[in-house]
Design an enzyme around this catalytic site. Structure first.
Site, PDB file in Angstrom:
ATOM      1  N   HIS A  27       0.792  -1.232   0.000  1.00 32.40           N
ATOM      2  CA  HIS A  27       0.000   0.000   0.000  1.00 32.40           C
ATOM      3  C   HIS A  27       0.824   1.282   0.000  1.00 32.40           C
ATOM      4  O   HIS A  27       0.298   2.352  -0.268  1.00 32.40           O
ATOM      5  CB  HIS A  27      -0.960   0.000   1.201  1.00 32.40           C
ATOM      6  CG  HIS A  27      -2.159  -0.850   0.954  1.00 32.40           C
ATOM      7  ND1 HIS A  27      -2.136  -2.204   1.099  1.00 32.40           N
ATOM      8  CD2 HIS A  27      -3.400  -0.533   0.535  1.00 32.40           C
ATOM      9  CE1 HIS A  27      -3.322  -2.697   0.789  1.00 32.40           C
ATOM     10  NE2 HIS A  27      -4.100  -1.699   0.437  1.00 32.40           N
ATOM     11  N   SER A  29      -7.572   0.115  -1.879  1.00 34.65           N
ATOM     12  CA  SER A  29      -6.859  -0.557  -0.790  1.00 34.65           C
ATOM     13  C   SER A  29      -7.608  -1.830  -0.427  1.00 34.65           C
ATOM     14  O   SER A  29      -8.773  -2.005  -0.790  1.00 34.65           O
ATOM     15  CB  SER A  29      -6.806   0.342   0.451  1.00 34.65           C
ATOM     16  OG  SER A  29      -8.005   0.205   1.198  1.00 34.65           O
ATOM     17  N   ASP A  30      -6.979  -2.699   0.297  1.00 35.28           N
ATOM     18  CA  ASP A  30      -7.711  -3.828   0.869  1.00 35.28           C
ATOM     19  C   ASP A  30      -8.302  -3.359   2.202  1.00 35.28           C
ATOM     20  O   ASP A  30      -8.119  -2.228   2.641  1.00 35.28           O
ATOM     21  CB  ASP A  30      -6.798  -5.058   1.026  1.00 35.28           C
ATOM     22  CG  ASP A  30      -7.614  -6.349   1.163  1.00 35.28           C
ATOM     23  OD1 ASP A  30      -8.821  -6.264   1.444  1.00 35.28           O
ATOM     24  OD2 ASP A  30      -7.049  -7.443   1.004  1.00 35.28           O
ATOM     25  N   TRP A  31      -9.010  -4.255   2.831  1.00 35.04           N
ATOM     26  CA  TRP A  31      -9.779  -4.000   4.052  1.00 35.04           C
ATOM     27  C   TRP A  31      -8.876  -3.502   5.190  1.00 35.04           C
ATOM     28  O   TRP A  31      -7.993  -4.232   5.637  1.00 35.04           O
ATOM     29  CB  TRP A  31     -10.449  -5.306   4.450  1.00 35.04           C
ATOM     30  CG  TRP A  31     -11.324  -5.266   5.652  1.00 35.04           C
ATOM     31  CD1 TRP A  31     -10.934  -5.365   6.959  1.00 35.04           C
ATOM     32  CD2 TRP A  31     -12.740  -5.147   5.650  1.00 35.04           C
ATOM     33  NE1 TRP A  31     -12.021  -5.314   7.764  1.00 35.04           N
ATOM     34  CE2 TRP A  31     -13.154  -5.180   6.997  1.00 35.04           C
ATOM     35  CE3 TRP A  31     -13.705  -5.004   4.656  1.00 35.04           C
ATOM     36  CZ2 TRP A  31     -14.491  -5.086   7.361  1.00 35.04           C
ATOM     37  CZ3 TRP A  31     -15.034  -4.922   5.021  1.00 35.04           C
ATOM     38  CH2 TRP A  31     -15.414  -4.960   6.362  1.00 35.04           C
ATOM     39  N   ASP A  82      -6.459  -1.281   5.473  1.00 35.72           N
ATOM     40  CA  ASP A  82      -5.009  -1.120   5.351  1.00 35.72           C
ATOM     41  C   ASP A  82      -4.489   0.216   5.868  1.00 35.72           C
ATOM     42  O   ASP A  82      -3.304   0.324   6.179  1.00 35.72           O
ATOM     43  CB  ASP A  82      -4.555  -1.411   3.918  1.00 35.72           C
ATOM     44  CG  ASP A  82      -4.382  -2.899   3.745  1.00 35.72           C
ATOM     45  OD1 ASP A  82      -3.364  -3.421   4.219  1.00 35.72           O
ATOM     46  OD2 ASP A  82      -5.295  -3.554   3.214  1.00 35.72           O
TER      47      ASP A  82
END
Ligand code: BGC
Length: 756
Positions: free
Chosen positions: A280, A302-304, A306
């Site tokens: 990230h 982004s992922d969950w 991050d």
């Protein structure tokens, strides 16, 4: 010339059609009107519990009732642009319609700029978070079919059923490659090979998006998870991957690149790290490689959580605000926060303080708005469940059955299979009578473990065997749980009356962190159970219901038949029963190496040196079953592998032919796989690399000539300077029996090329 050959230029997606020009103008007009707060809000994705009446994030489990004050605050004060669902319970499509419509109506009628929100969910094997939807085998089982048409169909049906649930954005497919046998999310991938993953990824994109994601039966997709997520050094979720750029470019990036070329407009960044840099905050990865080099014009999301992870877990930022600065400057366009709107507030402060340039924000918002226009949300913010009459239909279930039946892979058969119908079968083991095991995680709930959401009209393996073999001939005892004995004694007693014992072993559903394991062997209780049953002297068939290849090297000699089922899902019970009893001839092939040793498990992609015995010959790849392996109830013979010429030149094609004969007594399907080896190269060459495959059906006695065309591009590798190149020299092509059996042909390439 070289550039044209090797850079899969993404110029296609940059071509300006009149429609795109129109979207571009609309985006610019909107952008000019937006305040900084409205822009920051568009970049923010929150989870749905943030607007529910029910308090508590993870407890908000059983209703979708919106708190209008929370909704008003989210949309009018925080200007949130996107919401993400998560598996708490599976609402019906009608509930989804009303729920998402309420948010959407507010966004388009009661916010200043009337920008629709975009709702996203994970539909990784069917629209599994909607009650009664069609569930497909997990991606690893789809890859095992080696039939891209089935993946295309799965994606098409998933898109249809998502739209039936008023949901236009799917966080799928997973195009991570996994070379780490221990990793818990292998089942979500298409396996360990770049070419197979790229082929399946493209098929997924074709089925889900076709040529327009604004089509109301199609959805947008999101490629996951850039990059290296599937090969963490120590095998655990969201951890460090050590990998040279050369590997990233050669093995890990192409599936993303191919899917982007086929039109996928969002990419989720991996929650892991590569070379100790969290993805990230990796500007090289997100901005230089993805956006500039691949020409990706969509959204990097982004992922969950991050933003939180960067400071709380990876420790690259002392607080959340510093994390936002790092991730947005690295190129993140949208942040899945997901617990509140704090990301948006940090963005505003950071822009005002000069820590994030406004041009970066405008770039992100431009991408998001373009995505929303391309999805057709401004024209059609909602889709109605009544317009999707085939939702959850028998027709769709049949497609899921076909996929399950073609993916299930026969690994061993001492003439025990198929079982004779009407014989006494004892079916036992933790996966024998469980829909949750068949479906795996991401089914109705996130973990897939909750039995209260099961679609009980679907057959477990035991129930399917009763239907096909008769209740009087089919008995069941659980025998073990995942990791403890249950009723071994009763099972042993029952075994005395059986003609054959079908033991269904497996992995309990789990994903992400909960799927981490400390031991690659299948739990001892399950292995001990097989050993006890073996003492009865009855023939044993093992059915492995699992997401990765748990080691069973101490069991393989005890079983007469072994079947890899993966997570074959709702129709998997029927498909397995049909294979066990011979109504279906198995044709699946392993899309990953079935490991034999817990010490240093090895994927099939490795260099010649990795395989070599210094004293001559090749020995070090010693899996239980190799990548690409799978038996049939018939026999296939490969013959007459031939080339149309012995030399390949630039801009030219080489035609490889091989004759395939069904030399057995049943019709069947075979996957003809073509492997390449560069005999000498400036970098230790891969021992072999899949470059083409074709699945063919043959009647008994039938022969077909299979033809593959290859070009110089297929011979390319990434050099020490991280450039795609080919080197002149000798190459080997092998099919059927692979390199080790030396059923192969050689040719030479005369010229070198380097992509500058
Ligand atoms: C997973 C992603 C998923 C996201 C949204 C994350 O925890 O890593 O694969 O898309 O959650 O549910």
């Amino acid at each position: 010339m070289a550039c044209q050959l090797f850079v899969s230029s993404c110029s296609d997606s940059n071509v300006q059609s009149p429609k795109n020009r129109n979207i571009e103008q609309r985006v610019e007009m909107l952008l000019r009107k937006m305040t900084l707060a409205e822009k920051a809000g568009q970049m923010t994705q929150v989870g749905i519990p943030t607007i529910l009446e029910q308090e508590g994030y993870w407890d908000a489990a059983d209703t979708l009732i919106i708190d209008t004050n929370k909704l008003r605050k989210a949309l009018n004060e925080d200007h949130i642009g996107s919401f993400v669902g998560k598996g708490f319970y599976p609402p019906s499509r009608q509930e989804y319609y009303h729920f998402i419509k309420q948010i959407q109506d507010f966004a388009v009628n009661e916010t200043r700029l009337a920008i629709p929100i975009v709702y996203a969910t994970d539909a990784v094997h069917g629209a599994h978070y909607t009650a009664k939807s069609t569930i497909f085998p997990h991606q690893i089982a789809m890859a095992a079919t080696w039939n891209p048409t089935l993946t295309e169909k799965m994606a098409e049906i998933t898109a249809y059923e998502l739209r039936a649930s008023n949901t236009p954005w799917n966080y799928a497919p997973v195009v991570d490659i996994s070379w780490q046998a221990q990793w818990g999310r292998i089942y979500e991938t298409f396996g360990e090979d770049t070419y197979l993953t790229s082929t399946m990824g493209k098929a997924f994109s074709k089925g889900a998006q076709s040529d327009s994601m604004a089509n109301l039966e199609k959805t947008a997709l999101c490629l996951k998870h850039l990059i290296g997520y599937g090969s963490p050094l120590y095998g655990k979720d969201r951890k460090n991957t050590l990998m040279p750029e050369r590997f990233i470019r050669q093995y890990y990036l192409p599936p993303f690149q191919e899917a982007i070329k086929s039109g996928v407009k969002s990419v989720m960044i991996s929650s892991g790290l590569v070379n100790s840099i969290p993805c990230h905050v990796n500007k090289f990865l997100i901005t230089e490689l993805l956006k500039e080099e691949l020409g990706f014009t969509g959204i990097a999301i982004s992922d969950w959580g991050d933003m939180q992870f960067l400071s709380d877990f990876h420790k690259t930022a002392p607080n959340h605000k510093a994390a936002v600065e790092q991730m947005v400057n690295a190129g993140i366009d949208m942040c899945m926060v997901p617990y509140d709107a704090s990301f948006a507030h940090h963005v505003i402060d950071l822009v005002n303080e000069g820590a994030i340039p406004l041009t970066r924000i405008d770039d992100a918002v431009r991408r998001i708005l373009t995505f929303k226009f391309e999805l057709g949300l401004f024209e059609q913010p909602n889709t109605h469940f009544d317009d999707y009459p085939d939702f959850g239909s028998k027709k769709f279930a049949k497609e899921s059955y076909r996929a399950a039946a073609e993916g299930i892979t026969l690994l061993k058969n001492n003439n025990i299979l198929p079982l004779e119908k009407g014989k006494k079968i004892l079916v036992t083991g933790v996966a024998a009578h469980s829909l949750n095991y068949l479906n795996g995680p991401w089914t109705r709930s996130w973990s897939g473990q909750d039995t209260s959401y099961n679609d009980n009209e679907k057959n477990t393996i035991f129930e399917a065997l009763i239907e096909k073999n008769g209740a009087a001939n089919t008995s069941y005892y659980a025998g073990t749980s995942y990791d403890a004995d249950l009723n071994t004694k009763e099972t042993l007693k029952a075994a005395k009356n059986a003609d054959c014992i079908v033991i269904c072993l497996g992995e309990e559903p789990a994903t992400e962190r909960p799927s981490d394991i400390k031991e690659l062997y299948l739990p001892k209780a399950q292995r001990q159970f097989v050993k006890e049953l073996h003492k009865t002297g009855k023939p044993i068939v093992l059915v492995m219901v699992q997401g990765r290849t748990r080691i069973i090297s101490d069991l393989t000699q005890l079983a007469d038949g072994i079947i890899m089922a993966y997570y074959p899902s709702h129709e998997g019970g029927d498909a397995l029963a049909d294979i066990l009893l011979g109504d279906v001839n198995p044709s699946g092939k392993l899309p990953l190496t079935y490991q034999k040793y817990a010490a240093a498990p090895m994927p099939y992609i490795h260099t010649v040196t990795d395989r070599a015995d210094n004293f001559g010959g090749y020995s070090d790849y010693d899996p239980q079953w190799p990548f690409g392996f799978g038996l049939s109830y018939t026999e296939f013979t490969y013959d007459k592998i031939a080339l149309n010429k012995k030399e390949l030149t630039k801009n030219d094609c080489l035609i490889v032919t091989v004759q395939l004969t069904n030399s057995g007594k049943r019709s069947g399907k075979e996957v003809v796989q073509l492997y390449l080896r560069d005999e000498y190269a400036s970098i230790d060459p891969d021992f072999e690399r899949l470059i083409r495959f074709k699945k063919v059906s043959l009647l008994p006695g039938e022969t077909k000539e299979i033809e593959f065309k290859i070009s110089q591009k297929d011979l390319a590798f990434v050099s020490a300077e991280n450039k795609w190149m080919t080197e002149s020299g000798e190459f080997t092509l092998a099919t059927g029996n692979r390199m080790d059996q030396k059923k192969s042909v050689k040719f030479t390439l005369k010229s070198n090329t380097v992509n500058k």
